[in-house]
Design an enzyme around this catalytic site. Structure first.
Site, mmCIF file in Angstrom:
data_model
loop_
_atom_site.group_PDB
_atom_site.id
_atom_site.type_symbol
_atom_site.label_atom_id
_atom_site.label_comp_id
_atom_site.label_asym_id
_atom_site.label_seq_id
_atom_site.Cartn_x
_atom_site.Cartn_y
_atom_site.Cartn_z
ATOM 1 N N ASP A 47 28.163 -55.664 35.007
ATOM 2 C CA ASP A 47 27.703 -54.348 34.556
ATOM 3 C C ASP A 47 28.893 -53.551 34.052
ATOM 4 O O ASP A 47 29.839 -53.290 34.802
ATOM 5 C CB ASP A 47 27.026 -53.591 35.704
ATOM 6 C CG ASP A 47 26.509 -52.239 35.239
ATOM 7 O OD1 ASP A 47 25.400 -52.205 34.672
ATOM 8 O OD2 ASP A 47 27.215 -51.232 35.422
ATOM 9 N N TYR A 52 33.582 -46.792 30.304
ATOM 10 C CA TYR A 52 34.497 -47.275 31.341
ATOM 11 C C TYR A 52 35.851 -47.675 30.753
ATOM 12 O O TYR A 52 36.825 -47.806 31.497
ATOM 13 C CB TYR A 52 33.907 -48.482 32.091
ATOM 14 C CG TYR A 52 32.588 -48.249 32.784
ATOM 15 C CD1 TYR A 52 32.101 -46.958 33.031
ATOM 16 C CD2 TYR A 52 31.814 -49.323 33.205
ATOM 17 C CE1 TYR A 52 30.880 -46.765 33.654
ATOM 18 C CE2 TYR A 52 30.585 -49.131 33.838
ATOM 19 C CZ TYR A 52 30.122 -47.849 34.055
ATOM 20 O OH TYR A 52 28.917 -47.664 34.670
ATOM 21 N N LYS A 81 26.228 -49.948 28.119
ATOM 22 C CA LYS A 81 25.519 -48.669 28.024
ATOM 23 C C LYS A 81 26.012 -47.837 26.846
ATOM 24 O O LYS A 81 27.203 -47.838 26.521
ATOM 25 C CB LYS A 81 25.706 -47.865 29.327
ATOM 26 C CG LYS A 81 25.329 -48.666 30.570
ATOM 27 C CD LYS A 81 25.599 -47.914 31.862
ATOM 28 C CE LYS A 81 25.537 -48.863 33.041
ATOM 29 N NZ LYS A 81 26.787 -49.627 33.219
ATOM 30 N N HIS A 114 23.030 -44.286 28.756
ATOM 31 C CA HIS A 114 23.774 -44.063 29.995
ATOM 32 C C HIS A 114 23.309 -42.820 30.758
ATOM 33 O O HIS A 114 23.219 -42.835 31.993
ATOM 34 C CB HIS A 114 25.268 -43.947 29.660
ATOM 35 C CG HIS A 114 26.164 -44.331 30.782
ATOM 36 N ND1 HIS A 114 27.413 -44.871 30.587
ATOM 37 C CD2 HIS A 114 26.019 -44.256 32.123
ATOM 38 C CE1 HIS A 114 27.991 -45.115 31.767
ATOM 39 N NE2 HIS A 114 27.161 -44.736 32.701
#
Length: 316
Positions: A47, A52, A81, A114
């Protein structure tokens, strides 16, 4: 005999591996090695997300693993996402293309909106409220549906959507969201959302299934809960294993985060045993508290949400 619960079937017919390795907040130069270690332990679900900042590193790690024959692409499930700055319909395909380029893949298995929040294109971070804009989730979803049509996102869904916000998408969706990824653990069980998702055929995937104990800002006490620890002691398991197995038995995939191999192994040891009904019932009595409130997305002037209650439609 315990049910293994290694996969859940989505409304697309695809089988999502029930335990993922989460990659948010992992340090760069560590996450590639962590993903490789997780795959060697047995994880088949990774994931990640553009925000990120680690998709390039994960892509390099995956390429090495494929080349070495450690794992095949078709045996992995990769979730990414769409970030809040890319909600404009014309920006949605570009965002996925960037993710695919960074991951060095031709498709992701699942692509999620997201947050039900939009920000100015190019905005950095979350600390500038003037970057918040008015989301148009329905048009963003229509752009997501085109990604599904293209095959570059084999399934599409949402993340951090309340029951109401998910319902709003379901009312107009041509392609039903396959997943709603939300905070979910024994101290935030989301029964209303759980019931709604189940009724609508939307799989609930739980992030922070251990309460994000490594995130200082959340001040999480999930794994210290006395009921959780009582169940762990009776079954000879760790509190983390009980929290994860609770999620699986609820029907949720779970996304624990760790870069430590010993913890990876422990978190993955949740398949050949189960929590008996009487102890499972005890877990439903745990006091509830949301950890992830989305405060940066709430402002009196900017964006769509004036209060945390509005963001979550009272589910706090």
């Amino acid at each position: 005999m315990a049910r293994e619960i290694g996969f859940f079937e989505l409304n697309t017919g695809a089988r999502i591996p029930s335990v993922a390795i989460g990659t948010s907040q992992a340090a760069l130069n560590v996450i590639g090695e962590a993903v490789a270690a997780a795959i060697k332990v047995g994880y088949r679900h990774i994931d990640t997300a553009m925000v990120y900042g680690n998709e390039k590193e994960i892509g390099i790690a995956l390429k090495k693993l494929f080349k070495a024959g450690t794992v095949k692409r078709e045996d992995l499930w990769i979730t990414s996402k769409l970030w809040c700055t890319n909600h404009a319909p014309e920006d949605v395909p570009e965002a996925l293309e960037r993710t695919l380029k960074d991951l060095q893949l031709d498709h992701v298995d699942l692509y999620l909106i997201h947050w039900p929040v939009s920000m100015k294109k190019g905005a950095m971070g979350y600390d500038q409220p003037e970057d918040l804009t008015q989301p148009d989730i329905i048009n963003t979803w229509r752009a997501m549906e085109k990604l599904y049509d293209s095959g570059k996102a084999r399934a599409i869904g949402v993340s951090n959507f309340s029951t109401k916000k998910l319902g709003d998408v379901l009312e107009v969706a041509r392609v039903t969201p396959a997943v709603n990824q939300v905070e979910c653990h024994p101290s935030w069980q989301q029964p209303k959302l759980h019931t709604f998702c189940k009724a609508k055929g939307v799989h609930l995937s739980g992030y922070s299934p251990l309460g994000s104990p490594g995130t200082a800002s959340l001040k999480s006490e999930v794994l210290k809960n006395p009921v959780l620890n009582m169940v762990a002691k009776k079954l000879g398991k760790s509190p983390a294993q009980i929290a994860l197995r609770w999620g699986l038995q609820m029907g949720h995939s779970v996304l624990p985060k760790t870069v430590t191999k010993a913890r990876m192994k422990q978190n993955f040891d949740v398949f050949d045993w189960s929590i008996p009904d009487d102890l499972f019932e005890q877990l439903s009595k745990i006091e509830q508290a949301r950890l992830v409130k989305g405060i940066p997305f709430v402002h009196q002037t900017y964006g769509a949400y004036r209060t945390v209650e509005e963001l979550w439609d009272g589910e706090i």
